[in-house]
Design an enzyme around this catalytic site. Structure first.
Site: not given
Lengths: 189, 784
Positions: B89, B179-180, B371, B408-409
């Site tokens: 990615k 997510c977190m 996650m 995650g982000q």
């Protein structure tokens, strides 16, 4: 004799056609050069598989569900019905174990369709050879060295195209003489 | 056969022509690609630094720009995070900017459902008018902002200041709640300060790396490479993969521990049982640094947030009571290896091996999770239990020994957690419920005392429920795609009421923009200046490197302009052409002296990011550790100085096993787990527009165990219908490909807008963090 000529002609055209078309229906427009064609075709066909110069090439064949190193060995391997599998240019000791998990960066192509059209035009791959300081000087590398530490993978053996094929593969410490250029600017104080 | 010389020469000629056709064509192709005359030398591009746009790792990249367009990217060899390596990615980053369907102008929905191009002035006036009308008619609870862990710090800070300090509403939530949030509440309940004490250097120092439901090979590929490199250099390093299905991570693990979904709670308690029983507790560490706490444990009182009354508004609050080591011993009696094995399906020998691993204090242990642990109906409890394993063995705040929640982000930490873009939070660990914290924020923001309301707003799950009820009148969604990612989507599927107004800022059309009343075109990533904060507390800045297309504008600018139209100019007093640095320096005031000290903007510009707390220009690798953290005045050991409520010690929480909210039965006999794949980012709106990534994984699929497939009479490549109590989808079967679920379990990725798996998922959530559980619900599989 007429038939012999025609046969030879069709044979060559067949090879040419097969070079531009992967036999496996899953991957219709990918080309894997065979041993002979690799000399001429590998750089061009590999460039087509990159989004831009420096991007990891998309894998040229379907997923055989086996370890990549089964075929992409130190000396490469001719895979019947597929083509020549060259060695990897990534060195063992750099790139955070880049050789450990190939599909982190190289992905298979499973369709020709696009989700949406794109106007992205990536940096074209530079297929020119490196410049020399003078005619007898060793050429400077025209690319970065990072992730391409294993020079032999591209510069020796069947996958090496003619223009960049090394005539002294026995000398394994390439960077002793060949420098990697990082800038086009010149030194100023 | 007869042939004369003429024929032979004809044949040879044709052959030569054939050869020429091949070789000349090939040469032409090479020349076409090389474009010798117009070839751009990579060193002639303008290269600028930026963090990657995708996951929470925060890899450094250098973007090559020519004529105002990004045409190449390379891993930044100067970045301490990735040292030049990227994942697929990352290598294809520039492509996501150039989809031909980029949104380039504000679009207003017409009465017939179509969209009409309008000017920015009209659009901004309209948004300001809608917010003002809702505030006047329905009060601050009726307005909202739903943002993202992909917001830059500027976007999040502008949103927070405007809604809390301007509109006097706490209804701001990020997709990071999905997510977190469990990781936040894990750290807050144990250290009274969010974010990990460790850093990526742990991977080079640990002897054992234990991944709890964390498919790092696909989700954090560069971190996984660091783990593999560490193992290559030090063959004694062990990688332990704990999961509910085999993934590419499993292929590299020294031990794979497969547990029944949700039973990780029992497994962690089983490991604690063995540590206590075998005398592997670091008693001196515990005595000096740990207190014991216990919360509400009754299943009926807690519920799951998705059934009965809780299905409309879930406001369960845990209550802490003191506990002790003696009580822990009794509590753990219930988690013998045999009993845990029955609950989890993990063999006793493996539970014992894990006990020994954590109990062996001669080996450094790092636990990572993402996650699998956070998106869990008892996510905060699982976070607590993993950290408990480190507290009781003293394996914390030391190089190579840490509980390490992986985010995650790209700016879930920097923006959401540090700026505090949540319904209950303010910057730097502060919360709206505390007057002292509100006072500090009001003073820094220069607003009247009492401006910020003390009641938290809706958490994300309740926000969308309130939206579907019509209680929330205006919502502005930025940098996220909730109509794909909210679980149990059918609850919010219907077109909203006429008195509601949905604004969506995005770079591409998505299922969320499909439902918008107004679409605003967003500048993305290097089309604007920004700051992200990654998983290891590293703050990274980048400059605008290319212009956005058409009239696209950055998210923070959009907020500021609407705020100004609502008469809130005082919140954003900076000049239009130079507001990033002053905004950063204002935000930075929140962090200084609170052990969250971020670096100055000047320093961020000059470096590849720094890990906070940054004191005297120096970053901190290990929080709470003497010799590393400048806030620790002790000569050696650790000091959990942020946990004032626990006497500056960390809290060990006793947390029991609870079963998942929904389990397979005769009608729906399979577990459904959802998640990402390596090639795609979240809902796929960016990565699917990159040819190479889309062509690698063009559509969602269902992973099925081979024995289940055989029993169902289907094979790899067939189509099946996957159905839950909430919805169904037709998907292609994958058998023994990259993920291999055990019998009775299936996996579906969520990136495909044509196959939205969240129509099937359940909206059960963590009782404390209110983060939904995307990993466990029941489905059936039908042949099509």
């Amino acid at each position: 004799m007429r038939w012999l000529g025609l046969f030879l002609c069709l044979g060559v055209l067949g090879v040419a056609a097969s070079c531009g078309k992967q036999t496996d229906g899953d991957v219709p427009d990918m080309a894997v050069p065979n041993r002979g064609e690799a000399l001429k075709g590998s750089a061009a066909t590999r460039a087509k598989r990159r989004a831009f110069d420096g991007a990891p090439p998309v894998i040229a064949h379907k997923d055989f569900r086996m370890a990549c190193t089964n075929c992409h060995k130190p000396k490469g391997m001719e895979v019947p019905g597929v083509g020549f599998a060259p060695n990897m240019p990534h060195g063992e000791t750099t790139g955070l174990s880049a050789v450990a998990r190939c599909v982190q960066c190289h992905v298979f192509k499973t369709t020709d369709k696009k989700f949406r059209q794109s106007s992205f035009a990536g940096l074209k791959q530079d297929l020119r050879t490196g410049k020399r300081h003078h005619p007898l000087a060793p050429p400077v590398m025209p690319h970065a060295l990072f992730m391409r530490e294993n020079c032999q993978a591209c510069h020796t053996g069947p996958a090496a195209r003619e223009e960049i094929r090394c005539d002294h593969p026995e000398r394994t410490r390439c960077t002793q003489c060949h420098l990697a250029r990082r800038t086009t600017t010149e030194f100023t104080r | 056969m007869t042939a004369d010389r003429r024929d032979f020469l004809k044949g040879i000629g044709a052959t030569a022509l054939g050869v020429c056709a091949f070789s000349c064509g090939d040469k032409q192709e090479a020349e076409r690609i090389a474009g010798a005359a117009q070839q751009i030398d990579p060193s002639d591009l303008t290269w600028g630094k930026a963090p990657c746009r995708f996951c929470g790792t925060g890899c450094g990249v250098e973007v090559g720009v020519k004529d105002g367009r990004a045409i190449a990217v390379r891993g930044d060899e100067k970045s301490p995070v990735n040292r030049g390596l990227l994942c697929v990615k990352g290598y294809h980053l520039p492509g996501f900017l150039y989809g031909k369907d980029r949104l380039t102008h504000p679009l207003r929905r017409q009465s017939d459902g179509s969209f009409k191009k309008i000017s920015w002035d009209e659009a901004l006036d309209l948004v300001a008018q809608k917010y003002k009308e809702a505030l006047a008619a329905h009060g601050p609870e009726s307005v909202s902002i739903y943002g993202s862990g992909q917001w830059s710090v500027f976007d999040g800070y502008a949103a927070l200041k405007w809604i809390k300090g301007g509109m006097r509403s706490n209804n701001i939530e990020p997709n990071a709640r999905l997510c977190m949030a469990s990781a936040v509440m894990g750290f807050v309940t144990q250290f009274q300060s969010d974010e990990p004490m460790g850093c990526y250097d742990d991977f080079e120092a640990a002897d054992d790396i234990v991944l709890w439901g964390h498919n790092a090979a696909e989700m954090h590929p560069v971190l996984f490479s660091r783990m593999l490199e560490s193992k290559r250099k030090r063959p004694g390093v062990r990688i332990i993969d704990l999961g509910t299905r085999r993934t590419p991570t499993t292929d590299y693990a020294d031990m794979y521990v497969e547990f029944r979904p949700g039973s990780d709670l029992a497994l962690a308690n089983g490991i604690l049982h063995l540590i206590v029983k075998n005398g592997w507790v670091d008693e001196a560490f515990v005595k000096e640094n740990v207190v014991f706490r216990r919360g509400i444990e009754d299943l009926k009182t807690i519920g799951y947030g998705c059934y009965g009354k809780n299905a409309e508004r879930y406001g369960f609050k845990d209550k802490a009571k003191p506990s002790s080591f003696a009580e822990l011993k009794t509590f753990l009696d219930d988690y013998t290896p045999e009993k845990v094995s029955r609950i989890s399906g993990v063999p006793v020998a493996q539970i014992e091996a894990l006990g020994k691993l954590y109990g062996d204090r001669s080996r450094g242990t790092v636990s990572t999770w993402c996650m699998g642990v956070n998106q869990h109906s008892r996510g905060t409890w699982m976070n607590n239990l993993i950290t408990d394993l480190h507290l009781i063995t003293g394996k914390i705040s030391k190089p190579g020994s840490n509980p390490f929640s992986i985010t995650g982000q790209p700016s879930a930490c920097g923006t959401v957690r540090e700026v505090g873009t949540l319904a209950n939070r303010l910057p730097a660990d502060m919360v709206v419920m505390k007057k002292k914290h509100r006072d500090i924020a009001e003073e820094i923001w220069g607003v009247k005392p009492g401006t910020i309301p003390k009641k938290p707003g809706y958490h994300a799950m309740d926000l969308f429920r309130a939206w579907s009820r019509g209680d929330v009148k205006v919502m502005w969604v930025q940098t996220t795609n909730p109509w794909m990612t909210i679980p149990h989507l059918s609850r919010i599927e219907e077109r909203h009421g006429d008195d509601q107004f949905l604004v969506v800022s995005d770079m591409y059309p998505t299922p969320t923009t499909d439902r918008a009343d107004l679409i605003l075109p967003a500048a993305a990533w290097i089309e604007r200046e920004g700051v992200f904060g990654n998983t290891e507390r590293r703050t990274q800045q980048w400059d605008r490197l290319v212009d956005p297309p058409g009239e696209a504008k950055e998210d923070a600018w959009q907020f500021i302009q609407v705020a100004k139209r609502m008469g809130m100019d005082h919140l954003f007093p900076w000049p239009d052409d130079n507001w990033h640095e002053p905004m950063w320096e204002e935000y930075r005031k929140f962090t200084l002296g609170r052990a969250k000290d971020v670096a100055s903007y000047k320093q961020l510009r000059e470096t590849r990011g720094l890990r906070w707390p940054v004191i005297d220009g120096k970053e901190t690798r290990y929080r709470y550790a003497a010799g590393h953290d400048p806030y620790v005045k002790k000569a050696k050991g650790v000091h959990f100085y942020k946990a004032k409520g626990y006497g500056e010690k960390a809290a060990f929480w006793l947390r029991p096993y609870h079963p998942p909210a929904e389990e397979p039965d005769n009608e729906y006999p399979f577990w459904l787990c959802t998640g990402r794949v390596l090639e795609h980012w979240h809902s796929g709106s960016m990565t699917r527009r990159v040819k190479e990534l889309h062509q690698a994984v063009p559509e969602a699929y269902v992973e099925l165990n081979r024995a289940d497939a055989t029993e169902l009479g289907v094979k790899d490549g067939d189509t099946v219908r996957v159905a839950s109590r909430r919805g169904s989808l037709e998907l292609t079967v994958h058998v023994d490909r990259r993920g291999r679920p055990p019998r009775g379990s299936v996996f579906v990725p969520f990136f495909d807008e044509g196959r939205r798996i969240n129509l099937l998922t359940l909206d059960a959530m963590c009782n404390i963090s209110k983060e939904p559980d995307y990993k466990k619900c029941a489905v059936r599989i039908e042949r099509v």
